[in-house]
Design an enzyme around this catalytic site. Structure first.
Site, mmCIF file in Angstrom:
data_model
loop_
_atom_site.group_PDB
_atom_site.id
_atom_site.type_symbol
_atom_site.label_atom_id
_atom_site.label_comp_id
_atom_site.label_asym_id
_atom_site.label_seq_id
_atom_site.Cartn_x
_atom_site.Cartn_y
_atom_site.Cartn_z
ATOM 1 N N HIS A 32 -3.980 8.140 5.268
ATOM 2 C CA HIS A 32 -5.227 7.758 5.945
ATOM 3 C C HIS A 32 -4.965 6.486 6.742
ATOM 4 C CE1 HIS A 32 -5.519 4.799 2.753
ATOM 5 N NE2 HIS A 32 -5.541 5.748 1.834
ATOM 6 N N GLY A 78 1.492 9.888 0.121
ATOM 7 C CA GLY A 78 1.075 10.868 1.112
ATOM 8 C C GLY A 78 -0.429 11.058 1.186
ATOM 9 N N SER A 125 -6.729 8.172 -0.721
ATOM 10 C CA SER A 125 -6.473 9.623 -0.672
ATOM 11 C C SER A 125 -7.443 10.336 -1.606
ATOM 12 C CB SER A 125 -5.032 9.923 -1.083
ATOM 13 O OG SER A 125 -4.142 9.169 -0.300
ATOM 14 N N ARG A 126 -7.830 9.671 -2.698
ATOM 15 C CA ARG A 126 -8.711 10.309 -3.692
ATOM 16 C C ARG A 126 -10.155 10.434 -3.197
ATOM 17 N NH1 ARG A 126 -5.178 7.509 -7.674
ATOM 18 N NH2 ARG A 126 -4.179 9.148 -8.900
ATOM 19 N N HIS A 167 -3.048 3.571 5.094
ATOM 20 C CA HIS A 167 -1.588 3.738 5.087
ATOM 21 C C HIS A 167 -1.016 3.423 6.476
ATOM 22 C CE1 HIS A 167 -2.471 6.907 1.819
ATOM 23 N NE2 HIS A 167 -1.705 6.044 1.207
ATOM 24 N N GLN A 198 3.958 8.103 -12.769
ATOM 25 C CA GLN A 198 2.846 7.150 -12.806
ATOM 26 C C GLN A 198 1.498 7.800 -13.097
ATOM 27 O OE1 GLN A 198 3.753 5.929 -8.654
ATOM 28 N NE2 GLN A 198 1.538 5.784 -8.401
ATOM 29 N N LYS A 215 -5.504 -3.321 -1.770
ATOM 30 C CA LYS A 215 -6.456 -2.468 -2.480
ATOM 31 C C LYS A 215 -5.949 -2.211 -3.899
ATOM 32 C CE LYS A 215 -8.341 1.993 -2.858
ATOM 33 N NZ LYS A 215 -7.333 2.758 -3.606
HETATM 34 P P1 AMP Z 1 -0.814 5.417 -2.259
HETATM 35 O O1 AMP Z 1 -0.412 6.497 -1.314
HETATM 36 O O2 AMP Z 1 -2.231 5.507 -2.707
HETATM 37 O O3 AMP Z 1 0.181 5.214 -3.381
HETATM 38 O O4 AMP Z 1 -0.756 4.073 -1.416
HETATM 39 C C1 AMP Z 1 0.399 3.684 -0.727
HETATM 40 C C2 AMP Z 1 0.210 2.279 -0.225
HETATM 41 O O5 AMP Z 1 -0.928 2.208 0.619
HETATM 42 C C3 AMP Z 1 -0.038 1.263 -1.359
HETATM 43 O O6 AMP Z 1 0.629 0.050 -1.049
HETATM 44 C C4 AMP Z 1 -1.529 1.080 -1.302
HETATM 45 O O7 AMP Z 1 -1.961 -0.178 -1.788
HETATM 46 C C5 AMP Z 1 -1.783 1.183 0.180
HETATM 47 N N1 AMP Z 1 -3.187 1.526 0.453
HETATM 48 C C6 AMP Z 1 -3.876 2.583 -0.034
HETATM 49 N N2 AMP Z 1 -5.150 2.540 0.408
HETATM 50 C C7 AMP Z 1 -5.252 1.423 1.172
HETATM 51 C C8 AMP Z 1 -6.328 0.825 1.912
HETATM 52 N N3 AMP Z 1 -7.555 1.355 1.943
HETATM 53 N N4 AMP Z 1 -6.066 -0.316 2.573
HETATM 54 C C9 AMP Z 1 -4.830 -0.873 2.544
HETATM 55 N N5 AMP Z 1 -3.777 -0.349 1.897
HETATM 56 C C10 AMP Z 1 -3.992 0.777 1.208
#
Ligand code: AMP
Length: 296
Positions: free
Chosen positions: A34, A31, A186-187, A37, A61, A149
């Protein structure tokens, strides 16, 4: 767009869709969505008839000293964004829905998780593979889309899928960046303006490594030194790791003869950021890896 909170509801809906001949595409997220996602969701839409997104901040995690409690959350905004790119189903489970009383099973990938983020985040990848395996079982998806990423995560999940004969294809998507180059995350919301400027050092250091390689540098140690120097010349930065490694095994390399992964984890203030790029070889880092059965 349907919003479902219960596992049995998602399982039933997805089973019905499969039986009616639809292909399913799945994007797991934590969630605070951005553009990165949303790009994954658009790509899922190109490869499948129905797109399912999960939004779940997975406690398994996060380490005890990590940011689970303050991880940014914005469910209403997320639903609006998912709707805007044509997502069909959002799965929004609670923590006890995923880990009810008595829960005690783990999925663990061995060697790949010993490197890079696995060193400073022990148990992190077990948390990731466990929840992703559960989500694959819940959605019974045909494809799942992940970002490059989180390169190690993509590698670990691809390994799990092969090792456990999970019947789906993984699609990797290149890193989506802000106009100035910062990888979307997100961070990034944690960064103040000065830290935000320092965070650019990650992308700048990837560019520097590419430049050194073009000029003929092949010694991993020299590239690493230059990358670390550039990052540390920015205020508020502390290096967790700068690693040049084999993109398949994630084991360190000494020379950059074949294609090499440059992976970084850097703390900017209290915020831990990661970035990576593939260097040299027949570098295809801007391509989406084609997977068996992938639909055009
Ligand atoms: P997260 O919400 O951070 O767990 O990310 C969910 C998915 O989005 C994961 O497969 C991440 O690798 C992908 N993701 C996060 N940031 C990016 C980005 N800047 N570009 C491409 N994929 C991303």
């Amino acid at each position: 767009m349907e919003v479902l909170e219960r596992i049995d509801a998602v399982q039933k809906r997805c089973e019905d869709l499969r039986l009616s001949g639809k292909t399913l595409g799945f994007v797991p997220t934590m969630g605070f969505l951005h553009e990165g996602h949303l790009e994954l969701m658009r790509i899922a839409k190109r490869h499948a008839d129905v797109v399912i997104v999960s939004i779940f901040v997975n406690p398994a995690q996060f380490g005890p000293a990590e940011d689970f409690d303050r991880y940014p959350r914005d469910t209403e905004g997320d639903l609006e964004k998912a709707r805007s790119v044509g997502v069909d189903i959002v799965f929004l489970p609670s923590v006890p829905e995923i880990y009810p009383d008595g829960y005690q099973t783990k999925v663990s990938v061995d060697r790949l998780t010993k490197h890079l983020c696995g060193v400073s985040r022990p148990g992190h990848f077990d948390g990731v593979t466990t929840v992703v395996a559960k989500l694959f079982n819940i959605t019974k998806t045909h494809i799942a889309v992940f970002g490059q990423k989180d390169y190690q995560q993509l590698t670990v999940i691809s390994r799990m899928v092969r090792d456990l004969n999970m019947d789906l294809d993984i699609v990797g998507v290149p890193t989506f960046r802000e106009p100035d180059g910062l990888a979307m995350s997100s961070r990034n919301a944690y960064l103040d303006p000065e830290q935000r400027r320092s965070a650019l050092s990650l992308k700048k250091s990837l560019d520097l490594a590419r430049h050194l390689l073009e000029k003929g540098e092949r010694r991993a140690e020299e590239v690493k030194k230059a990358v670390e120097g550039l990052i540390l010349s920015h205020p508020h930065t502390a290096i967790d790791y700068v690693t040049l490694c084999d993109p398949v095994t994630l084991e360190d390399v000494e020379t950059l003869e074949a294609e090499t992964l440059l992976a970084l984890a850097v703390k900017v203030g209290n915020t831990r950021l990661i970035d990576n790029c593939l260097l040299g070889g027949a570098s295809k880092n801007e391509d989406i890896p084609k997977q068996k059965g992938q639909r055009e």
